[in-house]
Design an enzyme around this catalytic site. Structure first.
Site, PDB file in Angstrom:
ATOM      1  N   THR A  79       0.851  -1.189   0.000  1.00  0.00           N
ATOM      2  CA  THR A  79       0.000   0.000   0.000  1.00  0.00           C
ATOM      3  C   THR A  79       0.886   1.238   0.000  1.00  0.00           C
ATOM      4  O   THR A  79       2.011   1.195   0.502  1.00  0.00           O
ATOM      5  CB  THR A  79      -0.937   0.037   1.227  1.00  0.00           C
ATOM      6  OG1 THR A  79      -1.755   1.208   1.161  1.00  0.00           O
ATOM      7  CG2 THR A  79      -0.180   0.042   2.540  1.00  0.00           C
TER       8      THR A  79
ATOM      9  N   ASN B  76      -0.759   4.083   1.067  1.00  0.00           N
ATOM     10  CA  ASN B  76      -1.544   4.917   1.968  1.00  0.00           C
ATOM     11  C   ASN B  76      -0.773   5.062   3.291  1.00  0.00           C
ATOM     12  O   ASN B  76      -0.628   4.104   4.057  1.00  0.00           O
ATOM     13  CB  ASN B  76      -2.914   4.248   2.194  1.00  0.00           C
ATOM     14  CG  ASN B  76      -3.808   5.029   3.130  1.00  0.00           C
ATOM     15  OD1 ASN B  76      -3.338   5.601   4.100  1.00  0.00           O
ATOM     16  ND2 ASN B  76      -5.095   5.024   2.841  1.00  0.00           N
ATOM     17  N   ALA B  77      -0.270   6.275   3.546  1.00  0.00           N
ATOM     18  CA  ALA B  77       0.596   6.514   4.712  1.00  0.00           C
ATOM     19  C   ALA B  77      -0.127   6.200   6.019  1.00  0.00           C
ATOM     20  O   ALA B  77       0.490   5.746   6.990  1.00  0.00           O
ATOM     21  CB  ALA B  77       1.071   7.961   4.707  1.00  0.00           C
ATOM     22  N   HIS B  78      -1.445   6.437   6.052  1.00  0.00           N
ATOM     23  CA  HIS B  78      -2.203   6.165   7.283  1.00  0.00           C
ATOM     24  C   HIS B  78      -2.295   4.662   7.537  1.00  0.00           C
ATOM     25  O   HIS B  78      -2.153   4.200   8.662  1.00  0.00           O
ATOM     26  CB  HIS B  78      -3.603   6.767   7.185  1.00  0.00           C
ATOM     27  CG  HIS B  78      -3.592   8.247   7.128  1.00  0.00           C
ATOM     28  ND1 HIS B  78      -3.465   9.041   8.246  1.00  0.00           N
ATOM     29  CD2 HIS B  78      -3.676   9.097   6.076  1.00  0.00           C
ATOM     30  CE1 HIS B  78      -3.480  10.308   7.888  1.00  0.00           C
ATOM     31  NE2 HIS B  78      -3.601  10.377   6.579  1.00  0.00           N
ATOM     32  N   LYS B  79      -2.566   3.906   6.458  1.00  0.00           N
ATOM     33  CA  LYS B  79      -2.613   2.450   6.623  1.00  0.00           C
ATOM     34  C   LYS B  79      -1.246   1.940   7.066  1.00  0.00           C
ATOM     35  O   LYS B  79      -1.144   1.086   7.948  1.00  0.00           O
ATOM     36  CB  LYS B  79      -2.989   1.771   5.296  1.00  0.00           C
ATOM     37  CG  LYS B  79      -4.455   1.912   4.907  1.00  0.00           C
ATOM     38  CD  LYS B  79      -4.713   1.090   3.651  1.00  0.00           C
ATOM     39  CE  LYS B  79      -6.131   1.210   3.160  1.00  0.00           C
ATOM     40  NZ  LYS B  79      -6.383   0.450   1.926  1.00  0.00           N
TER      41      LYS B  79
ATOM     42  N   ASP C 233      -7.481  -4.031   1.783  1.00  0.00           N
ATOM     43  CA  ASP C 233      -8.550  -3.297   1.112  1.00  0.00           C
ATOM     44  C   ASP C 233      -9.676  -3.130   2.122  1.00  0.00           C
ATOM     45  O   ASP C 233     -10.024  -4.075   2.839  1.00  0.00           O
ATOM     46  CB  ASP C 233      -9.043  -4.007  -0.158  1.00  0.00           C
ATOM     47  CG  ASP C 233      -9.655  -2.997  -1.113  1.00  0.00           C
ATOM     48  OD1 ASP C 233      -8.894  -2.220  -1.724  1.00  0.00           O
ATOM     49  OD2 ASP C 233     -10.898  -2.941  -1.228  1.00  0.00           O
TER      50      ASP C 233
ATOM     51  N   TYR D 258     -13.054   8.449   6.076  1.00  0.00           N
ATOM     52  CA  TYR D 258     -14.326   8.808   6.709  1.00  0.00           C
ATOM     53  C   TYR D 258     -14.214   8.878   8.235  1.00  0.00           C
ATOM     54  O   TYR D 258     -15.237   8.913   8.927  1.00  0.00           O
ATOM     55  CB  TYR D 258     -15.393   7.772   6.320  1.00  0.00           C
ATOM     56  CG  TYR D 258     -15.640   7.670   4.833  1.00  0.00           C
ATOM     57  CD1 TYR D 258     -16.597   8.457   4.204  1.00  0.00           C
ATOM     58  CD2 TYR D 258     -14.913   6.782   4.035  1.00  0.00           C
ATOM     59  CE1 TYR D 258     -16.823   8.370   2.838  1.00  0.00           C
ATOM     60  CE2 TYR D 258     -15.136   6.685   2.669  1.00  0.00           C
ATOM     61  CZ  TYR D 258     -16.086   7.478   2.084  1.00  0.00           C
ATOM     62  OH  TYR D 258     -16.310   7.389   0.724  1.00  0.00           O
ATOM     63  N   ASP D 259     -12.999   8.879   8.777  1.00  0.00           N
ATOM     64  CA  ASP D 259     -12.814   8.832  10.229  1.00  0.00           C
ATOM     65  C   ASP D 259     -13.571   9.936  10.964  1.00  0.00           C
ATOM     66  O   ASP D 259     -14.061   9.715  12.067  1.00  0.00           O
ATOM     67  CB  ASP D 259     -11.315   8.950  10.581  1.00  0.00           C
ATOM     68  CG  ASP D 259     -10.600   7.609  10.518  1.00  0.00           C
ATOM     69  OD1 ASP D 259     -11.278   6.568  10.452  1.00  0.00           O
ATOM     70  OD2 ASP D 259      -9.348   7.608  10.532  1.00  0.00           O
TER      71      ASP D 259
ATOM     72  N   ARG E 135      -9.386  -2.510  10.918  1.00  0.00           N
ATOM     73  CA  ARG E 135      -8.036  -2.911  10.485  1.00  0.00           C
ATOM     74  C   ARG E 135      -7.336  -3.654  11.616  1.00  0.00           C
ATOM     75  O   ARG E 135      -6.694  -4.676  11.394  1.00  0.00           O
ATOM     76  CB  ARG E 135      -7.261  -1.651  10.065  1.00  0.00           C
ATOM     77  CG  ARG E 135      -5.898  -1.923   9.456  1.00  0.00           C
ATOM     78  CD  ARG E 135      -5.383  -0.726   8.690  1.00  0.00           C
ATOM     79  NE  ARG E 135      -6.235  -0.418   7.556  1.00  0.00           N
ATOM     80  CZ  ARG E 135      -7.109   0.609   7.532  1.00  0.00           C
ATOM     81  NH1 ARG E 135      -7.228   1.439   8.555  1.00  0.00           N
ATOM     82  NH2 ARG E 135      -7.896   0.797   6.496  1.00  0.00           N
TER      83      ARG E 135
HETATM   84  P1  IMP Z   1      -8.722   1.278  -0.282  1.00  0.00           P
HETATM   85  O1  IMP Z   1      -8.779   0.195   0.745  1.00  0.00           O
HETATM   86  O2  IMP Z   1      -7.362   1.861  -0.385  1.00  0.00           O
HETATM   87  O3  IMP Z   1      -9.322   0.883  -1.584  1.00  0.00           O
HETATM   88  O4  IMP Z   1      -9.572   2.494   0.208  1.00  0.00           O
HETATM   89  C1  IMP Z   1     -10.657   2.352   1.002  1.00  0.00           C
HETATM   90  C2  IMP Z   1     -11.263   3.692   1.361  1.00  0.00           C
HETATM   91  O5  IMP Z   1     -12.122   3.412   2.469  1.00  0.00           O
HETATM   92  C3  IMP Z   1     -10.281   4.739   1.844  1.00  0.00           C
HETATM   93  O6  IMP Z   1      -9.873   5.599   0.832  1.00  0.00           O
HETATM   94  C4  IMP Z   1     -11.115   5.492   2.869  1.00  0.00           C
HETATM   95  O7  IMP Z   1     -11.932   6.435   2.214  1.00  0.00           O
HETATM   96  C5  IMP Z   1     -12.004   4.407   3.423  1.00  0.00           C
HETATM   97  N1  IMP Z   1     -11.376   3.824   4.627  1.00  0.00           N
HETATM   98  C6  IMP Z   1     -10.750   2.625   4.730  1.00  0.00           C
HETATM   99  N2  IMP Z   1     -10.278   2.447   5.978  1.00  0.00           N
HETATM  100  C7  IMP Z   1     -10.581   3.552   6.637  1.00  0.00           C
HETATM  101  C8  IMP Z   1     -10.336   3.967   7.979  1.00  0.00           C
HETATM  102  O8  IMP Z   1      -9.694   3.304   8.792  1.00  0.00           O
HETATM  103  N3  IMP Z   1     -10.831   5.171   8.306  1.00  0.00           N
HETATM  104  C9  IMP Z   1     -11.529   5.957   7.431  1.00  0.00           C
HETATM  105  N4  IMP Z   1     -11.767   5.640   6.189  1.00  0.00           N
HETATM  106  C10 IMP Z   1     -11.300   4.424   5.784  1.00  0.00           C
END
Ligand code: IMP
Length: 191
Positions: free
Chosen positions: A7, A9-12, A67, A148-149, A175
Site C-alpha cells: 500500500t 496509503n501513509a495512514h494504513k 482493502d 471517513y474517520d 483494520r
Molecule cells: P482502499 O482500501 O485503499 O481501496 O480504500 C478504502 C477507502 O475506504 C479509503 O480511501 C477510505 O476512504 C475508506 N477507509 C478505509 N479504511 C478507513 C479507515 O480506517 N478510516 C476511514 N476511512 C477508511
C-alpha cells in the site's frame, strides 16, 4: 520476517506497522514497484487479493495488502468497494460531503467499516477480515486519521475515529481486528 506492505496509503502504513512492529516491513519503493496496484474487482475481498497477488506474481515477495471500505446500512452497503472514490474522485472531503448528503434523509445512520487483509506468503494466499460497527454523524468531528474517520463513531463510544489517538483507534478498528487475526496466524505458523 520480511513482508512487503502493498500500500502507499501513509495512514494504513502507520496503523499496520504500529500494530505489528516485530515484522520487518518492506515498502513498495524498496522493491522498486512504481506501478499503481490493480484494484478493479467488484468486492473488497477480491481487490485485496488482486493487490497482494500482483506483488507476488511480479516481484516474488511475501506481501500483505489491505482493502477496506465503509458500508452504510440505509444506503444498501454504499459506498462499500467504492469508498475511496465514492464522489467520482479520490478525494476524502468530497466523498464525505456526498455521503452526508445521501444519508441526510435517513434516520438509520448505522454503518460498519470492514478490512480484508491478504497475506501471500511462500505463494499461498490467506485472508483475514475485521470489522467495526458504529454510526455516521451529521458533521465532521476531529482531525486525526483519514478517509471517513471524522464522521464515524464506533458503537459504545461518543467520539469519532478522527478524535481518537492512533493507539485508541488501533485498539478497536476494523483494520486492527483483522491484524489481530493475522498476528495469531503468523505466531502459530511462522514464529
Ligand atoms: P482502499 O482500501 O485503499 O481501496 O480504500 C478504502 C477507502 O475506504 C479509503 O480511501 C477510505 O476512504 C475508506 N477507509 C478505509 N479504511 C478507513 C479507515 O480506517 N478510516 C476511514 N476511512 C477508511
Amino acid at each position: 520476517m520480511k513482508i512487503c506492505l502493498a500500500t502507499r496509503n501513509a495512514h494504513k502504513i502507520e496503523e499496520i506497522t504500529h500494530q505489528l512492529p516485530k515484522i520487518e516491513w518492506v515498502s513498495l519503493d524498496e522493491i522498486e514497484c512504481e506501478e499503481e496496484l490493480p484494484e478493479t474487482s467488484t468486492t473488497i475481498a477480491e481487490n485485496s487479493a488482486q493487490k497482494a497477488l500482483f506483488i507476488w506474481n511480479n516481484y516474488h515477495e511475501n506481501c500483505l495488502s489491505d482493502d477496506s471500505g465503509l458500508e452504510v446500512e440505509a444506503l444498501d452497503g454504499e459506498p462499500g468497494v467504492d469508498s475511496a472514490h465514492y464522489s467520482g474522485e479520490r478525494d476524502s472531503e468530497k466523498n464525505i460531503d456526498l455521503l452526508l448528503n445521501n444519508l441526510f434523509i435517513f434516520e438509520n445512520k448505522k454503518a460498519r467499516f470492514v478490512t480484508i487483509l491478504t497475506l501471500v506468503i511462500d505463494g499461498k494466499t490467506h485472508q483475514f477480515e475485521g470489522e467495526i460497527k458504529g454510526k455516521i454523524i451529521n458533521e465532521r468531528k476531529g482531525k486525526n486519521g483519514f478517509g471517513y474517520d471524522s464522521v464515524f463513531v464506533p458503537d459504545n463510544y461518543t467520539t469519532t475515529f478522527a478524535e481518537m489517538t492512533l493507539e485508541q483507534k488501533n485498539a478497536l478498528s476494523h483494520r486492527s481486528n483483522a491484524l489481530k487475526k493475522l498476528q495469531i496466524f503468523l505466531q502459530n505458523n511462522y514464529f
